[in-house]
Structure formats: C-alpha cells, structure tokens
Scaffold this motif. Structure first.
Motif, mmCIF file in Angstrom:
data_model
loop_
_atom_site.group_PDB
_atom_site.id
_atom_site.type_symbol
_atom_site.label_atom_id
_atom_site.label_comp_id
_atom_site.label_asym_id
_atom_site.label_seq_id
_atom_site.Cartn_x
_atom_site.Cartn_y
_atom_site.Cartn_z
ATOM 1 N N ARG A 19 0.837 -1.212 0.000
ATOM 2 C CA ARG A 19 0.000 0.000 0.000
ATOM 3 C C ARG A 19 0.870 1.259 0.000
ATOM 4 N NH1 ARG A 19 -5.242 -0.858 0.415
ATOM 5 N NH2 ARG A 19 -6.069 -2.740 1.397
ATOM 6 N N ALA A 20 1.894 1.266 0.879
ATOM 7 C CA ALA A 20 2.735 2.458 0.992
ATOM 8 C C ALA A 20 3.486 2.723 -0.314
ATOM 9 C CB ALA A 20 3.717 2.292 2.149
ATOM 10 N N ILE A 21 4.055 1.685 -0.906
ATOM 11 C CA ILE A 21 4.854 1.863 -2.133
ATOM 12 C C ILE A 21 3.952 2.293 -3.295
ATOM 13 C CG2 ILE A 21 6.281 0.654 -3.833
ATOM 14 C CD1 ILE A 21 6.986 -1.332 -1.441
ATOM 15 N N LEU A 22 2.835 1.576 -3.456
ATOM 16 C CA LEU A 22 1.955 1.855 -4.599
ATOM 17 C C LEU A 22 1.301 3.235 -4.479
ATOM 18 C CD1 LEU A 22 0.457 -1.720 -4.857
ATOM 19 C CD2 LEU A 22 1.666 -0.563 -6.709
ATOM 20 N N ASN A 202 9.615 4.655 1.974
ATOM 21 C CA ASN A 202 8.265 4.092 2.144
ATOM 22 C C ASN A 202 8.240 3.094 3.294
ATOM 23 O OD1 ASN A 202 7.768 3.824 -1.475
ATOM 24 N ND2 ASN A 202 7.363 5.547 -0.109
ATOM 25 N N ALA A 203 9.245 2.222 3.331
ATOM 26 C CA ALA A 203 9.272 1.191 4.382
ATOM 27 C C ALA A 203 9.481 1.819 5.760
ATOM 28 C CB ALA A 203 10.363 0.169 4.075
ATOM 29 N N GLU A 204 10.405 2.786 5.827
ATOM 30 C CA GLU A 204 10.656 3.469 7.116
ATOM 31 C C GLU A 204 9.379 4.127 7.624
ATOM 32 O OE1 GLU A 204 13.303 3.386 8.865
ATOM 33 O OE2 GLU A 204 15.075 3.136 7.605
ATOM 34 N N GLN A 205 8.615 4.707 6.692
ATOM 35 C CA GLN A 205 7.372 5.379 7.099
ATOM 36 C C GLN A 205 6.358 4.381 7.649
ATOM 37 O OE1 GLN A 205 6.238 7.673 3.668
ATOM 38 N NE2 GLN A 205 7.436 9.448 4.320
#
Ligand SMILES: C[S@@+](CC[C@H](N)C(=O)[O-])C[C@H]1O[C@@H](n2cnc3c(N)ncnc32)[C@H](O)[C@@H]1O
Length: 308
Positions: A19-22, A202-205
């Motif tokens: 979800r975050a990446i897309l 994105n992953a850190e967020q």
C-alpha cells in the motif's frame, strides 16, 4: 471479497508495504503494474486499488493450464500439487467483487509477459509464480527489462525452506545483475535496480507510523537493508519467586479450615440420622402398644356380640 477474505499468501506486513509503495508511486508519473502469479487474486485485488485509469495492470497466471507448460515437468508438478483447483473464472470473480473492471489478464506461462508489456514501462512488479530456480531466473530477467528506472520488484518466498530456487535466483541477481536489496520481510524481498531511496523511505514510514512492526538495519554486501516483520506480542512478566515458608503456612491453614468444615458437616449429618432413628424407634413402640390394646379388646368377653 476483500484481500483478507480471499485465500492465498499475503501477510499483513506485506499488505502495508504494498500500500505504501503503490500509493507513493501513484503520486508520480504513470507506469504499468505487473503481477506474475495471481492465484485467486489476494494480492492482485489490493494492487488494483492503486492503478490509475491511464495505467495498465497486467496479471499473469497459468490458471491451471499446465498444457501450456511444454517440457517444464517440475513446474507442472508444482502447479498440480499446490494450485490444482485454480480457474481463471474464480480469479476474475474475486477481482470483480472489488473492482469495476478486470486487469489485463495473460493466461499462460510467466515468460509470456514480455509480449504484453513495454520495456522500461513498469513501476511495480510482483513476482510470485513458479518458485523453481530456472523460472524465477527468467521472471527476474523479464522484470529487469520491463521495469522503469527506480521501478520496484518484489519476490515472494525469497528464504522459505521449500523454495531454495527463489533464494538462489534472487541473490544471483544481486551479485550479478546489480539488484539492490532494500527491504526484507519474512516472505518477501523488495528491491530496485536503481534509485533505492524512495522504496527505503516508504518502508521506514510504515514502521514509524503504524507501530505494529519490528525493524532493524543490516548491511549486506554494501547495501543497507531494512528487515521488518510484525511485532511479537509482549512477553508476560516472569512470576515472582516462590516463598516456600508462606506457601507452607497458607497450605497448613487451608487444610485446617477444610478439616473443620468436614467435621461440622459430618456432625450435622450424624445428628439428623440419630434423630430420625430415635423417631423410628418411638413410633415402633407406640405401634406395638396400640396393637396389644386392640387384641385385648377383641378377646375380652364384653366385646363378643350377643347370640354367638
Ligand atoms: C503462490 S501463488 C500466487 C499467490 C498470490 N500472489 C496471492 O497473493 O495469493 C502462485 C501462482 O503462480 C501460478 N504459476 C505457477 N507456475 C507458473 C508459471 N510458470 N507461469 C505462470 N503462472 C504460474 C500458479 O498457478 C499460482 O496461481
């Protein structure tokens, strides 16, 4: 059906990362999205939420068509063992329960994908079809061709015990083709061939905002890689040390109390039995007296009727 309700293999941590990446990519320039290996649509249904009208979502699966796997016996066995009941219509039904239209579906071996996607056009590619080395290797080469600069590629089962071919193909691409490992979850490997910063951010967020995930950084061959997974539930505090003297005192007290209760109950029960027995004895005595009186009266001359 929601992603959660559709059977398949797509953990919560990966759902949040997808979800975050897309979503982040959907704020940028358009690009195609590809999934190789859809099964019943668990991950495809979620991916489809982030595809804009100007973009194509290409979904590839055999959908049980092992007749199209010429000479790929091991892959045929793999499909027969794990995905035998899959049909294209089941996938389409699930997808249409959440979206107004289907993605662009390719029914066939994953290697066909390059006939349907422009080179350098893809922003996100999820590789989750055959888990055998030679097929994953082909999928990786095709992904590299299809991805645009900074496009994200995700591999399923990169470290699972029964899928060593995926590990081999993925790490081979790291050391030979320049694949940059950016995020690792228990089941998925997230990488890029260039510009890893956006994916790392994105992953850190996700880690920082949700509070649901554990994460740490490790250096792998010059790459700083984020490992993340769902937090384990906190362990309960250890029990306090046992005070044996107190336990003994408590136990002894409890035994005394119980003995007292038993003896009171027993006394009450015996009392009532004795009372009942005494009552029985007195009624027998009274009965005997009454019978004796009756027989005396019956045998006395005054009691005999006249004329007898
Ligand atoms: C692990 S499942 C995909 C799981 C799915 N992404 C999910 O979220 O549940 C693997 C899928 O790959 C398909 N598959 C296996 N080998 C394939 C091949 N050579 N070409 C295309 N699809 C293949 C199977 O039919 C199966 O549906």
């Amino acid at each position: 059906m929601t992603t959660t309700e559709i059977p398949g293999w797509f953990r919560w941590v990966d759902q949040q990362l997808f979800r975050a990446i897309l979503a982040d990519q959907a704020d940028g320039p358009p690009g195609d999205v590809v999934e190789i290996g859809t099964y019943l649509g668990k991950s495809a249904v979620l991916i489809g939420e982030y595809v804009r009208p100007v973009e194509r979502f290409v979904a590839v699966d055999l959908f049980g068509r092992t007749d199209l796997l010429a000479g790929a016996e091991a892959n045929r066995r793999e499909v027969d063992k794990s995905y035998k009941s899959l049909t294209r219509s089941k996938f389409e039904e699930n997808y249409l329960s959440r979206h107004p239209a289907l993605p662009y579906v390719v029914e066939g071996p994953s290697s066909w994908v390059v006939d349907h996607v422009e080179p350098g056009s893809v922003r996100f590619c999820h590789i989750d079809a055959s888990h055998l080395y030679e097929h994953v290797r082909t999928d990786i080469q095709n992904a590299r061709t299809m991805l645009r600069t900074g496009g994200v590629v995700v591999f399923d089962d990169w470290r699972t015990e029964h899928t060593p071919g995926v590990s081999a193909a993925v790490w081979e691409s790291v050391f030979v083709d320049g694949l940059i490992p950016v995020v690792l979850t228990p089941t998925k490997f997230y990488g890029v061939y260039a510009e890893p910063a956006a994916l790392a951010r994105n992953a850190e967020q996700v880690v920082a905002t949700s509070g649901e995930f554990w994460a740490e950084r490790q250096d792998i061959a010059g790459h700083s890689v984020l490992r993340m997974r769902l937090q384990q539930p906190p362990k309960p505090p250890p029990p306090p040390p046992v005070d044996y003297d107190r336990v003994e005192a408590l136990t002894a007290g409890a035994i005394d109390d119980r003995l007292e209760q038993w003896s009171a109950t027993l006394t009450r029960s015996l009392d009532s039995q004795v009372r009942r027995a005494a009552l029985d004895a007195s009624s027998i005595t009274r009965g005997r007296r009454w019978l004796r009186r009756l027989s005396r009266r019956a045998t006395s001359p005054a009691a005999k009727p006249e004329g007898r």
